[in-house]
Scaffold this active site. Structure first.
Site, PDB file in Angstrom:
ATOM      1  N   GLY A 473      -6.414  15.123   9.484  1.00 53.43           N
ATOM      2  CA  GLY A 473      -5.032  15.513   9.698  1.00 53.43           C
ATOM      3  C   GLY A 473      -4.215  15.397   8.433  1.00 53.43           C
ATOM      4  O   GLY A 473      -2.979  15.498   8.465  1.00 53.43           O
ATOM      5  N   LEU A 621      -0.393  17.216  -5.355  1.00 55.53           N
ATOM      6  CA  LEU A 621      -1.161  18.448  -5.228  1.00 55.53           C
ATOM      7  C   LEU A 621      -0.504  19.446  -4.279  1.00 55.53           C
ATOM      8  O   LEU A 621      -0.558  20.658  -4.501  1.00 55.53           O
ATOM      9  CB  LEU A 621      -2.580  18.126  -4.751  1.00 55.53           C
ATOM     10  N   GLN A 629       2.345  13.205   4.977  1.00 60.08           N
ATOM     11  CA  GLN A 629       1.631  11.931   4.970  1.00 60.08           C
ATOM     12  C   GLN A 629       2.591  10.753   4.909  1.00 60.08           C
ATOM     13  O   GLN A 629       2.406   9.746   5.588  1.00 60.08           O
ATOM     14  CB  GLN A 629       0.673  11.885   3.778  1.00 60.08           C
ATOM     15  N   GLU A 696      -1.651   6.181   2.012  1.00 58.95           N
ATOM     16  CA  GLU A 696      -1.515   4.777   2.392  1.00 58.95           C
ATOM     17  C   GLU A 696      -0.331   4.114   1.695  1.00 58.95           C
ATOM     18  O   GLU A 696       0.248   3.161   2.210  1.00 58.95           O
ATOM     19  CB  GLU A 696      -2.821   4.040   2.108  1.00 58.95           C
TER      20      GLU A 696
END
Length: 733
Positions: A473, A621, A629, A696
């Protein structure tokens, strides 16, 4: 390709496609429900049967007898697999869990039997007819009770050393002008991903193919081979789409083992998905921690001593939660100490969950930093900036490859309006709501690993990329496609990306925040080799050939890219490996989180009102995917701060709230608009892509920023997560 020195100018730096906020190329499949997840690969198998796991009803003891007579006689039953007929089973190389109990029971809901039947309903009904006799034994389920028995764990493959010491921590702390010595706890937490652990297993002779839901294909093949005792070459794993993982699907878990055993016993392909209540006590989780943090500083706010100790528990041989990782690198201070301690607990295995170590470690360190700032009568942002360092504090002289923590804090403070914060807790009220602001730094390591890919050019000028990288995902399909398109000078719609198949060239998979930077670098290497092949095929100077707008040119000579493959497809495969740059430089990502909360002055209900994150993670990117995210991670951080906790029944040893009804996670109403600021940067020491991971980083520090905001609103300092209204109420009566 070996990457041994910082990257110079290369084709990625054109930034025609890389760096653009690109929609996910697999998005239409997911939004229309046509993307096939593990359990949905029905077209790949025929005559499929269904498996159902019966979990142990006790947490510690032995199985004395399993009466299978009624279950075997039930309609549709094809086979029943237990430890008695499963053959020798080993463990994997990453998890220590035994995936089939017998006779020993290691934890509650450990798989006792797998029932195989013609339908799911028949398998479930037959499993309820199994009569299992147990002999209970005394178990250890309470970390607080066994904390003093915890031992120093052996060094682990991932995470910080179990003990570090720089300078004279004890002496410096003892003589510090201002001191903080506090203990904090973080609870057991569940991954609670949307897609359950699921597998379809199919044997053809001694060859096993599994459509599964795991993040690391290479680890999965390795571990399943070790568990079943068969050659790795006989296993193929396919995970084209994964509905969330957060580290909870890193490698082989009970569904893969059980489905493989069931398919072998039944002589037919078997579909098996873990029922949601089984996932919490059967699979891995983030374990509880008890953390003591000591900080000493001069009156001017310079840290002179910083110490971090953490206790966690696990099954025998399991890993510790590496909560001290962030403390080793985040702030300056000549005298430093970290210690990890590990106790034995008879609960389901504790292992990797999004930002293992850093997430729970920052939940405590960043509260401690706020508490210390208050003792010093300093602004929390200013205190953090005061103790910034541009070199590894444990290894003076070792520079950070890039580090913009100060810029993250300053940018966030400006965008958030931090100057409006009142330092006196409980001093701002709007109606019946107390308003508070909180801040926390963010840090997460930026590991990068060997990765390979294969690229194919056809005569129409289209590129196909193959690598066993997975997409949980996160947008892997798209950034891999963007990389190939940029390298070969074509539009993204002329790239086909195939991933999540262990028969493809090996990548490190999704995990540890290494996936994006590593997998795209592998694609870069393969495309670099393909560019050389194309130029040579067209008779162009390999070093001077330019790839742009679907053409290859050198001076006044120009060809369509597809011309190079007019006599047949051109294929190139390569991998990228790394030299010693990660030892020469500290390669890390940084950020800052700002949160505003409202706390009801009468009920102490907590509402998050605003969130701002500033992230520094090398070249971005795909800004659209990166933002996605980070906002997902920020949401997860709110859950960790305010609601997420697996509650242990310490009498019988299991997580009581083992379903999505009892395990609370944030919903839309809990989350306000979230602003994400991505600082422009590149890190040439990382790879040719000059990028780092970010998925993260977006979680680290969020929970502490929320907790600090609650304190600013109420004046009540909660050091035991989650920060719930009862804990505030208890301290206001």
């Amino acid at each position: 390709m070996k990457f041994e020195k910082p990257a110079g100018i290369n084709p990625i730096d054109q930034l025609k496609i890389i760096g653009k906020p690109t929609d996910r190329i697999e998005g239409p499949l997911k939004t229309t429900g046509t993307a096939k997840y593990a359990y949905e690969n029905n077209q790949e198998v025929t005559n499929v049967a269904y498996g159902y796991i019966l979990g142990s009803a006790i947490a510690k003891g032995t199985i004395t007898r399993i009466d299978q007579s009624a279950a075997k006689a039930a309609p549709g039953v094809l086979a029943i697999v237990t430890a008695a007929n499963a053959g020798t089973l080993n463990t994997g190389k990453f998890y220590v869990s035994r995936f089939l109990a017998g006779p020993q029971i290691d934890h509650y809901h450990q798989a006792v039997a797998v029932v195989v039947a013609e339908s799911f309903e028949q398998a479930r009904a037959a499993a309820s007819l199994l009569k299992v006799d147990y002999k209970k034994a005394k178990g250890s389920f309470d970390l607080d009770a066994v904390k003093d028995l915890a031992q120093t764990p052996p060094p682990a493959q991932f995470g910080p050393p179990p003990q570090t010491l720089t300078g004279d921590f004890e002496g410096a702390f003892k003589t510090a002008q201002v001191k903080l010595d506090e203990t904090y706890t973080t609870p057991d937490q569940a991954h609670a991903m949307m897609e359950p652990h699921a597998t379809i297993a199919k044997w053809e002779g001694d060859k096993l193919t599994c459509w599964c839901s795991i993040q690391q294909m290479n680890w999965g093949v390795r571990d399943l081979a070790n568990i079943l005792g068969i050659p790795k070459e006989n296993i193929r794993l396919i995970a084209s789409y994964i509905g969330g993982g957060f580290g909870g699907k890193g490698t082989v878990l009970a569904d893969l083992v059980a489905a493989s055993l069931a398919a072998r016993a039944a002589g037919r392909p078997v579909k098996l998905a873990l029922q949601r209540p089984l996932m919490f006590n059967n699979t891995i989780h983030r374990p509880k921690t008890i953390q003591r943090i000591r900080i000493g500083a001069d009156h001017d706010g310079k840290i002179t001593a910083i110490g971090h100790e953490s206790w966690s528990g696990n099954l025998p041989g399991g890993r510790t939660e590496p909560a001290t990782a962030s403390t080793r690198l985040l702030y300056a201070g000549a005298n430093r100490m970290t210690r990890l301690k590990l106790a034995v607990l008879d609960l389901a295995e504790g292992n990797a969950m999004r930002a293992p170590g850093e997430a729970p470690g920052m939940m405590t360190l960043e509260i401690a930093m706020d508490e210390m700032a208050e003792k010093l009568n300093m602004d929390p942002v200013a205190f953090r900036i005061k103790n910034d360092t541009q070199e590894d504090p444990e290894k003076p002289g070792r520079k950070f490859s890039t580090r913009k923590l100060i810029e993250c804090l300053q940018t966030g403070a400006e965008k958030f309006g931090w100057e409006k914060r009142n330092a006196k807790p409980g001093s701002i009220q709007e109606g019946q709501w107390l308003i508070g602001m909180g801040v926390a730094s963010a840090i997460r390591g930026a590991p990068i690993a060997k990765s390979a890919a294969r690229v194919r050019l056809d005569s129409s000028g289209k590129i196909t990329v193959e690598t066993d990288m997975t997409d949980i995902g996160t947008g892997s399909y798209t950034i891999i496609g963007q990389t190939a398109a940029e390298m070969m000078g074509i539009d993204l719609d002329k790239v086909t990306v195939k991933i999540g198949d262990s028969s493809f060239p090996e990548s490190p998979g999704s995990g540890g925040q290494w996936g994006a930077a590593s997998s795209t670098s592998g694609v870069y290497a393969a495309c670099f080799k393909l560019r050389e092949t194309v130029a040579s095929q067209l008779g162009l100077n390999v070093g001077k050939a330019q790839f742009s707008d679907g053409k290859v040119s050198d001076g006044d000579r120009s060809f369509a890219l597809g011309d190079a493959a007019k006599n047949g497809d051109l294929v190139a495969q390569d991998e990228i490996t790394y030299g010693e740059l990660s030892k020469e430089y500290a390669q890390t990502t940084f950020g800052a989180h700002f949160v505003e909360v409202a706390v009801n002055a009468y009920t102490f209900e907590i509402r998050v009102r605003r969130m701002v994150a500033v992230c520094h993670a090398g070249r971005i990117l795909n800004p659209k995917a990166a933002r996605s995210q980070v906002i997902g991670a920020m949401t997860m951080g709110v859950g960790a701060a305010l609601m997420e906790e697996m509650v242990v029944d310490k009498r019988v040893g299991f997580f009581v709230n083992h379903d999505l009804a009892g395990y609370e996670v944030p919903v839309h109403a809990d989350i306000p608009y979230q602003e994400v600021i991505l600082l422009e940067d590149i890190d040439p020491t990382m790879s040719p892509m000059k990028a780092k991971g970010i998925g993260e980083l977006g979680l680290c520090g969020v929970a502490a920023a929320v907790a600090n905001a609650v304190y600013n609103a109420t004046g009540v300092r909660v050091r035991d997560y989650p920060v719930t209204l009862d804990k505030i109420l208890k301290n206001t009566i």
